[in-house]
Design a protein around this motif. Structure first.
Motif, mmCIF file in Angstrom:
data_model
loop_
_atom_site.group_PDB
_atom_site.id
_atom_site.type_symbol
_atom_site.label_atom_id
_atom_site.label_comp_id
_atom_site.label_asym_id
_atom_site.label_seq_id
_atom_site.Cartn_x
_atom_site.Cartn_y
_atom_site.Cartn_z
ATOM 1 N N GLU A 93 0.964 -1.091 0.398
ATOM 2 C CA GLU A 93 -0.435 -0.038 -0.024
ATOM 3 C C GLU A 93 1.004 1.563 -0.102
ATOM 4 O O GLU A 93 0.141 2.290 -0.876
ATOM 5 N N LYS A 94 1.946 1.587 0.493
ATOM 6 C CA LYS A 94 3.046 2.662 0.882
ATOM 7 C C LYS A 94 3.900 2.361 -0.341
ATOM 8 O O LYS A 94 5.003 3.277 -0.346
ATOM 9 N N GLY A 95 3.880 1.306 -1.355
ATOM 10 C CA GLY A 95 4.729 1.624 -2.679
ATOM 11 C C GLY A 95 6.345 0.748 -2.031
ATOM 12 O O GLY A 95 7.178 1.796 -2.882
ATOM 13 N N LYS A 96 6.293 0.451 -0.660
ATOM 14 C CA LYS A 96 7.547 0.060 -0.457
ATOM 15 C C LYS A 96 8.140 -1.567 -0.396
ATOM 16 O O LYS A 96 8.606 -1.950 0.407
ATOM 17 N N VAL A 97 7.107 -2.182 -1.436
ATOM 18 C CA VAL A 97 7.665 -3.752 -1.766
ATOM 19 C C VAL A 97 9.106 -3.524 -2.805
ATOM 20 O O VAL A 97 9.706 -3.284 -3.195
ATOM 21 N N THR A 98 9.590 -4.610 -2.292
ATOM 22 C CA THR A 98 10.918 -4.700 -2.381
ATOM 23 C C THR A 98 11.664 -5.858 -3.209
ATOM 24 O O THR A 98 11.222 -6.989 -3.021
#
Length: 168
Positions: A93-98
């Motif tokens: 949701e926060k665009g912090k997928v690595t």
């Protein structure tokens, strides 16, 4: 003058409310899309687990049982990774997928996925051929889970939309 200011204030307030409404609808749509994609992602390894369990249950050849248990384990691990991703929804949701950068054998990944989908392939009376160029180096660095998701989706869709056919 006070009336004009009040009208302008209400207009700005209504515009802000409208923008907030649009943003909330977009967020809700994104969540719905995510849940739809994840339910599809979860079904693929779960179908493999169920199918392999059925095969193992009816299998008399011990060599095949061990091989099917291996692929059952791979499908269960894939499902475990997917569920972990769902639990990390806040990161998404926060665009912090690595993405991981891990060395793995791409050929093995493809073969494992193909084997885990064997029941679905047979149910649709399909055959699948997997080809690798002799010069292809299968040791790559990438995100094996994401690669697995992509290949799984492609093959699952090919199987789903092919009846009595050949998937190359």
């Amino acid at each position: 003058k006070i009336l004009t200011e009040e009208i302008e204030f209400k207009k700005r307030y209504q515009e802000e409310l409208y923008i907030s409404k649009i943003n909330a609808e977009k967020a809700n749509e994104a969540k719905s899309d995510f849940l739809s994609i994840m339910s599809h992602e979860i079904r693929t390894p779960l179908n493999a687990i169920i199918g392999l369990t059925y095969i193992i249950e009816n299998e008399n050849d011990i060599v095949n049982v061990h091989e099917n248990i291996f692929f059952l384990k791979k499908s269960a691990q894939h499902l475990h990774h997917l569920i972990n991703n769902i639990l990390d929804f806040n990161k998404i949701e926060k665009g912090k997928v690595t993405l991981e950068n891990v060395a793995f054998d791409y050929k093995t990944l493809i073969i494992d996925i193909t084997r885990s989908l064997e029941l679905s392939i047979r149910e649709n009376n399909n055959k699948i051929n997997v080809y690798f160029d002799n010069e292809f180096c299968s040791d790559i660095i990438s995100d094996p889970l994401r690669m697995s998701q992509i290949i799984n989706n492609l093959l699952s869709n090919a199987i789903k939309f092919t009846k009595n056919g050949l998937i190359d």
